[in-house]
Design a protein around this motif. Structure first.
Motif, mmCIF file in Angstrom:
data_model
loop_
_atom_site.group_PDB
_atom_site.id
_atom_site.type_symbol
_atom_site.label_atom_id
_atom_site.label_comp_id
_atom_site.label_asym_id
_atom_site.label_seq_id
_atom_site.Cartn_x
_atom_site.Cartn_y
_atom_site.Cartn_z
ATOM 1 N N ILE A 54 -29.688 -16.812 11.443
ATOM 2 C CA ILE A 54 -28.691 -16.631 12.514
ATOM 3 C C ILE A 54 -29.409 -16.340 13.830
ATOM 4 C CG2 ILE A 54 -26.817 -15.179 13.372
ATOM 5 C CD1 ILE A 54 -25.978 -14.818 10.400
ATOM 6 N N GLU A 55 -30.389 -15.443 13.796
ATOM 7 C CA GLU A 55 -31.114 -15.096 15.022
ATOM 8 C C GLU A 55 -31.825 -16.303 15.627
ATOM 9 O OE1 GLU A 55 -33.605 -11.662 14.797
ATOM 10 O OE2 GLU A 55 -31.946 -10.338 14.279
ATOM 11 N N ALA A 56 -32.164 -17.286 14.822
ATOM 12 C CA ALA A 56 -32.875 -18.469 15.321
ATOM 13 C C ALA A 56 -31.983 -19.358 16.184
ATOM 14 C CB ALA A 56 -33.457 -19.277 14.159
ATOM 15 N N PHE A 57 -30.668 -19.292 16.010
ATOM 16 C CA PHE A 57 -29.816 -20.168 16.817
ATOM 17 C C PHE A 57 -28.747 -19.436 17.627
ATOM 18 C CE2 PHE A 57 -27.474 -20.272 12.777
ATOM 19 C CZ PHE A 57 -26.158 -20.200 13.190
ATOM 20 N N VAL A 58 -28.913 -18.120 17.824
ATOM 21 C CA VAL A 58 -28.050 -17.405 18.769
ATOM 22 C C VAL A 58 -28.878 -17.029 19.991
ATOM 23 C CG1 VAL A 58 -26.517 -16.534 16.950
ATOM 24 C CG2 VAL A 58 -28.376 -15.081 17.782
ATOM 25 N N THR A 59 -28.184 -16.853 21.110
ATOM 26 C CA THR A 59 -28.871 -16.466 22.345
ATOM 27 C C THR A 59 -29.295 -14.997 22.256
ATOM 28 O OG1 THR A 59 -26.791 -15.830 23.421
ATOM 29 C CG2 THR A 59 -27.543 -18.124 23.724
ATOM 30 N N ASP A 60 -30.250 -14.617 23.072
ATOM 31 C CA ASP A 60 -30.691 -13.220 23.084
ATOM 32 C C ASP A 60 -29.557 -12.275 23.454
ATOM 33 O OD1 ASP A 60 -33.271 -13.874 22.313
ATOM 34 O OD2 ASP A 60 -34.016 -13.980 24.377
ATOM 35 N N ASN A 61 -28.663 -12.729 24.339
ATOM 36 C CA ASN A 61 -27.549 -11.875 24.770
ATOM 37 C C ASN A 61 -26.243 -12.232 24.039
ATOM 38 O OD1 ASN A 61 -27.214 -14.345 26.001
ATOM 39 N ND2 ASN A 61 -26.659 -13.498 27.995
ATOM 40 N N ASP A 106 -17.821 -26.405 31.992
ATOM 41 C CA ASP A 106 -19.035 -25.751 32.502
ATOM 42 C C ASP A 106 -20.290 -26.159 31.732
ATOM 43 O OD1 ASP A 106 -18.659 -24.441 30.110
ATOM 44 O OD2 ASP A 106 -18.641 -22.419 30.963
ATOM 45 N N GLU A 107 -20.251 -27.279 31.023
ATOM 46 C CA GLU A 107 -21.381 -27.826 30.276
ATOM 47 C C GLU A 107 -21.697 -27.054 29.002
ATOM 48 O OE1 GLU A 107 -23.054 -30.771 31.407
ATOM 49 O OE2 GLU A 107 -21.382 -30.792 32.798
ATOM 50 N N THR A 108 -20.812 -26.159 28.577
ATOM 51 C CA THR A 108 -20.969 -25.485 27.293
ATOM 52 C C THR A 108 -20.099 -26.207 26.270
ATOM 53 O OG1 THR A 108 -19.175 -23.906 27.727
ATOM 54 C CG2 THR A 108 -21.415 -23.255 28.412
ATOM 55 N N ALA A 109 -20.118 -25.750 25.047
ATOM 56 C CA ALA A 109 -19.282 -26.334 23.999
ATOM 57 C C ALA A 109 -18.661 -25.216 23.175
ATOM 58 C CB ALA A 109 -20.115 -27.253 23.108
ATOM 59 N N THR A 110 -17.540 -25.529 22.565
ATOM 60 C CA THR A 110 -16.814 -24.546 21.773
ATOM 61 C C THR A 110 -16.471 -25.134 20.411
ATOM 62 O OG1 THR A 110 -15.881 -23.495 23.743
ATOM 63 C CG2 THR A 110 -14.718 -23.120 21.683
ATOM 64 N N SER A 111 -16.558 -24.291 19.399
ATOM 65 C CA SER A 111 -16.131 -24.613 18.046
ATOM 66 C C SER A 111 -14.961 -23.689 17.720
ATOM 67 C CB SER A 111 -17.280 -24.364 17.069
ATOM 68 O OG SER A 111 -16.815 -24.300 15.741
ATOM 69 N N VAL A 112 -13.868 -24.278 17.281
ATOM 70 C CA VAL A 112 -12.697 -23.498 16.878
ATOM 71 C C VAL A 112 -12.416 -23.815 15.418
ATOM 72 C CG1 VAL A 112 -10.232 -23.072 17.247
ATOM 73 C CG2 VAL A 112 -11.707 -23.549 19.196
ATOM 74 N N SER A 113 -12.177 -22.784 14.633
ATOM 75 C CA SER A 113 -11.846 -22.993 13.222
ATOM 76 C C SER A 113 -11.018 -21.826 12.716
ATOM 77 C CB SER A 113 -13.121 -23.123 12.380
ATOM 78 O OG SER A 113 -13.908 -21.956 12.471
ATOM 79 N N GLU A 147 -29.723 -24.991 25.206
ATOM 80 C CA GLU A 147 -31.051 -24.486 25.585
ATOM 81 C C GLU A 147 -32.055 -25.287 24.765
ATOM 82 O OE1 GLU A 147 -31.188 -20.267 24.833
ATOM 83 O OE2 GLU A 147 -29.685 -19.829 26.365
ATOM 84 N N ASN A 148 -32.245 -26.550 25.110
ATOM 85 C CA ASN A 148 -32.982 -27.529 24.310
ATOM 86 C C ASN A 148 -32.193 -27.903 23.055
ATOM 87 O OD1 ASN A 148 -35.178 -27.723 26.105
ATOM 88 N ND2 ASN A 148 -36.124 -25.931 25.175
ATOM 89 N N GLU A 149 -31.609 -26.949 22.423
ATOM 90 C CA GLU A 149 -30.689 -27.166 21.309
ATOM 91 C C GLU A 149 -29.446 -26.315 21.601
ATOM 92 O OE1 GLU A 149 -31.528 -25.152 17.526
ATOM 93 O OE2 GLU A 149 -33.129 -24.089 18.544
ATOM 94 N N TRP A 150 -28.389 -26.530 20.856
ATOM 95 C CA TRP A 150 -27.189 -25.718 21.041
ATOM 96 C C TRP A 150 -27.425 -24.330 20.451
ATOM 97 C CZ3 TRP A 150 -23.590 -26.982 24.326
ATOM 98 C CH2 TRP A 150 -23.378 -28.320 24.635
ATOM 99 N N LYS A 151 -27.212 -23.307 21.293
ATOM 100 C CA LYS A 151 -27.359 -21.910 20.881
ATOM 101 C C LYS A 151 -25.991 -21.237 20.943
ATOM 102 C CE LYS A 151 -31.992 -21.223 20.782
ATOM 103 N NZ LYS A 151 -32.742 -20.325 19.953
ATOM 104 N N LEU A 152 -25.721 -20.421 19.959
ATOM 105 C CA LEU A 152 -24.459 -19.675 19.908
ATOM 106 C C LEU A 152 -24.544 -18.487 20.857
ATOM 107 C CD1 LEU A 152 -21.677 -19.179 18.678
ATOM 108 C CD2 LEU A 152 -22.823 -18.022 16.768
ATOM 109 N N ALA A 153 -23.665 -18.456 21.858
ATOM 110 C CA ALA A 153 -23.676 -17.392 22.859
ATOM 111 C C ALA A 153 -22.621 -16.319 22.588
ATOM 112 C CB ALA A 153 -23.456 -17.983 24.251
ATOM 113 N N ARG A 154 -21.504 -16.723 21.977
ATOM 114 C CA ARG A 154 -20.421 -15.760 21.726
ATOM 115 C C ARG A 154 -19.632 -16.204 20.507
ATOM 116 N NH1 ARG A 154 -17.527 -12.156 25.303
ATOM 117 N NH2 ARG A 154 -15.658 -11.442 24.222
#
Length: 191
Positions: A54-61, A106-113, A147-154
């Motif tokens: 999980i830490e590998a594909f989430v943002t630091d913040n 805003d150039e981000t992406a969202t996943s809804v489920s 961020e080069n790849e898609w990172k989970l921010a929230r």
């Protein structure tokens, strides 16, 4: 009978706008597959306690907004689950279903489920059963940025209905069922 009432599920309006008004960035098939995979991978890694994945594909913040807890930062998220894994992960499986991904303006992406939480193994709180038990379900919204790849921010878990089989009081059950934007008005997170 059809009505003009607003739906009770708090699904982001941008999801539907992306299909009607064609708002948001256009995601490639490769982007969509990556986002769907990361939506699934998050829950598989969580259930199997692979917090490093999980830490590998989430943002630091990274922001985790759930009725269980509100945490900011990837380390804070990991520490929360490590400290509570016996209660929140033993015999439990998280399953995102009906996953839709779309690009935002805003150039981000969202996943809804929808997120189903199932109890597969016996604990002292739940009786022995040959069948899995649905103990909770809610709406999961994951916001990604590139961020080069898609990172989970929230990650926000919204309107989680908790079954009577899970031993919590009615006030806590009401708190879980609230929209994320209303939770702080009800009370503080559980953990």
């Amino acid at each position: 009978m059809l009505t003009n009432e607003k739906p009770s599920a708090n699904i982001p309006a941008a999801l539907f706008a992306s299909y009607i008004q064609k708002d948001g960035i256009k995601l490639s098939a490769e982007d969509k597959l990556e986002l769907i995979e990361k939506t699934q991978l998050f829950e598989l890694a969580l259930d199997s306690r692979h917090f490093d994945v999980i830490e590998a594909f989430v943002t630091d913040n990274f922001i985790y907004d759930h009725a269980l807890a509100y945490r900011e930062g990837k380390k804070a998220h990991t520490e929360f689950w490590q400290a509570n894994q016996a209660v929140l992960l033993n015999g439990i499986r998280h399953q995102p279903v009906n996953i839709i991904v779309y690009g935002e303006t805003d150039e981000t992406a969202t996943s809804v489920s929808y997120l189903n939480v199932l109890k597969f193994a016996d604990t002292s709180e739940l009786p022995v059963s040959d069948n899995p038990q649905l103990i909770a379900h809610g709406i999961q919204v994951m916001n990604f940025r590139k961020e080069n790849e898609w990172k989970l921010a929230r990650l926000t878990i919204d309107q989680m209905a908790v079954s009577q089989v899970f031993p919590i009081d009615d006030a806590t059950r009401h708190y879980f069922a609230a929209k994320a934007s209303e939770r702080n008005q009800i009370r503080q997170p559980l953990f």
